[in-house]
Write an enzyme that holds these catalytic residues in place. Structure first.
Site: not given
Ligand SMILES: NCCCCCc1nc2ccccc2[nH]1
Length: 287
Positions: A29, A59-60, A84, A104, A135, A154, A223
Site C-alpha cells: 500500500q 479507536y485504540q 502502528d 501485521e 498474512d 485492527d 474518520y
Molecule cells: N486500522 C485503523 C482503522 C482503520 C479505519 C479507517 C476508516 N475509517 C473510516 C470511516 C469511514 C469510511 C471509511 C473508513 N476507514
C-alpha cells in the site's frame, strides 16, 4: 489535503497540511505521514486516514478494552494488523495478559510508526509482545485450536491487503483459534456509510460465533462520518455479557505500564458504545 475515496462516495474530507513527513509505497500500500494543523501527525494508508495523534485514543482504547474488559483475566491475546502499535499499548494495561501475538502484514507500517509515532510504537516495547510479519490467514492456520482468550482485528478497510479479513474463511479461523467463551473484536466501519458491509459481517459472525454478536461504535473525528464501529463476537462457552464489563478498567487504572492515562475509554463509555440509533437497529437487524 483532500480525501476522496470510494469508501465514502459523494463526499470529501480535508485536513490542513503543515508539512509532509513521509511518503512511500510498501509491497502492499501507499504510506503517507503528515503534520496536520488541527490533529497532530496523521497516518494515511492508500488515501485513507488510519490515525491522528489527537483522536487515536478513541479507536485504540475502544478496540482493545471493549473485548478485554468483557472477560475475566484475559491471558493470551492475538492482534491482527495493528502495525502502528497503539492497540499493543492499550493491551499492555491488562496485567493478567501473559502473551500478546501480533500479526501485521506490512513491515514498512511498523518501521514508519517507530519513527513518527513513538507514543503508539511504545506498544511494541512490552516484553509480552511477539511480532509475526505476514498474512494473518496463513498465521492462523498454524495456531492450535482454542489458543487465545481474545483476538483483536485492527485492520484497514477491506479494499486492499485487508480484503480477506471480512470474509467467512477468516472468521472461521478466528473462531477456531479462540477458546470457548473467547472474544473477537473487529474494526467494523461506519454505521452512516457501510450498513451493507456491516450487515454482511454480522450475518457471517452470527453463523460462525455461537456466543453473542454485538455492534458498538465510537466517535473518531478524523474518520469520514465521524464514527467508527466495532464488531464483538464470543464463541460458544461461558457466556460473555459485552454490555456490562466484568473486568472494569478502573480496576487496572493504577497499571500505567504504557505510562499514560486513558483519554477516551471508561466503563460508562463501554456500556454506552452498544446503544445503537434506531436506523442501525433496523438496518443491521442486530436484535
Ligand atoms: N486500522 C485503523 C482503522 C482503520 C479505519 C479507517 C476508516 N475509517 C473510516 C470511516 C469511514 C469510511 C471509511 C473508513 N476507514
Amino acid at each position: 489535503m483532500y480525501f476522496n475515496n470510494p469508501m465514502w462516495p459523494g463526499e470529501a474530507h480535508s485536513l490542513k497540511v503543515e508539512n509532509i513527513l513521509f511518503q512511500g509505497k510498501s509491497e502492499f500500500q501507499e504510506i503517507l505521514v503528515f503534520e496536520s494543523s488541527a490533529y497532530g501527525k496523521v497516518l494515511v494508508l492508500d488515501g485513507i486516514v488510519q490515525l491522528s495523534e489527537k483522536d487515536e485514543c478513541a479507536y485504540q482504547e475502544m478496540i482493545a478494552h471493549l473485548p478485554l474488559c468483557s472477560i475475566e483475566s484475559p491471558k493470551r491475546v492475538l492482534v491482527v494488523g495493528g502495525g502502528d502499535g497503539g492497540v499493543l499499548r492499550e493491551i499492555s494495561r491488562h496485567s493478567s495478559v501473559e502473551l500478546i501475538d501480533i500479526c501485521e502484514i506490512d513491515k514498512m507500517v511498523i518501521d514508519v510508526c517507530k519513527k513518527y509515532f513513538p507514543q503508539l510504537y511504545v506498544g511494541f516495547e512490552d516484553p509480552r509482545v511477539r511480532l509475526h510479519v505476514g498474512d494473518a490467514v496463513e498465521f492462523l492456520r498454524h495456531v492450535p485450536e482454542g489458543k487465545y482468550d481474545a483476538i483483536i482485528v485492527d485492520s484497514s478497510d477491506p479494499v486492499g491487503p485487508a480484503q480477506e479479513l471480512v470474509e467467512r474463511p477468516f472468521f472461521e479461523t478466528t473462531a477456531r483459534a479462540l477458546r470457548p467463551g473467547g472474544v473477537l473484536c473487529n474494526m467494523a466501519e461506519s454505521m452512516w456509510l457501510h450498513t451493507h458491509l456491516i450487515q454482511d459481517m454480522l450475518s457471517i459472525c452470527r453463523e460462525t460465533f455461537k456466543g453473542s454478536v454485538h455492534y458498538a461504535w465510537a466517535s473518531v473525528p478524523t474518520y469520514p462520518s465521524g464514527v467508527i464501529g466495532f464488531l464483538l463476537c464470543s464463541t460458544e462457552g461461558p457466556p460473555v455479557d459485552f454490555l456490562h464489563p466484568v473486568n472494569p478498567i478502573e480496576k487496572l487504572e493504577g497499571n500505567l505500564k504504557c505510562g499514560r492515562e486513558l483519554r477516551f475509554y471508561n466503563s460508562e463509555i463501554h456500556s454506552a458504545a452498544f446503544a445503537l440509533p434506531s436506523f442501525v437497529r433496523r438496518e443491521v437487524s442486530i436484535l
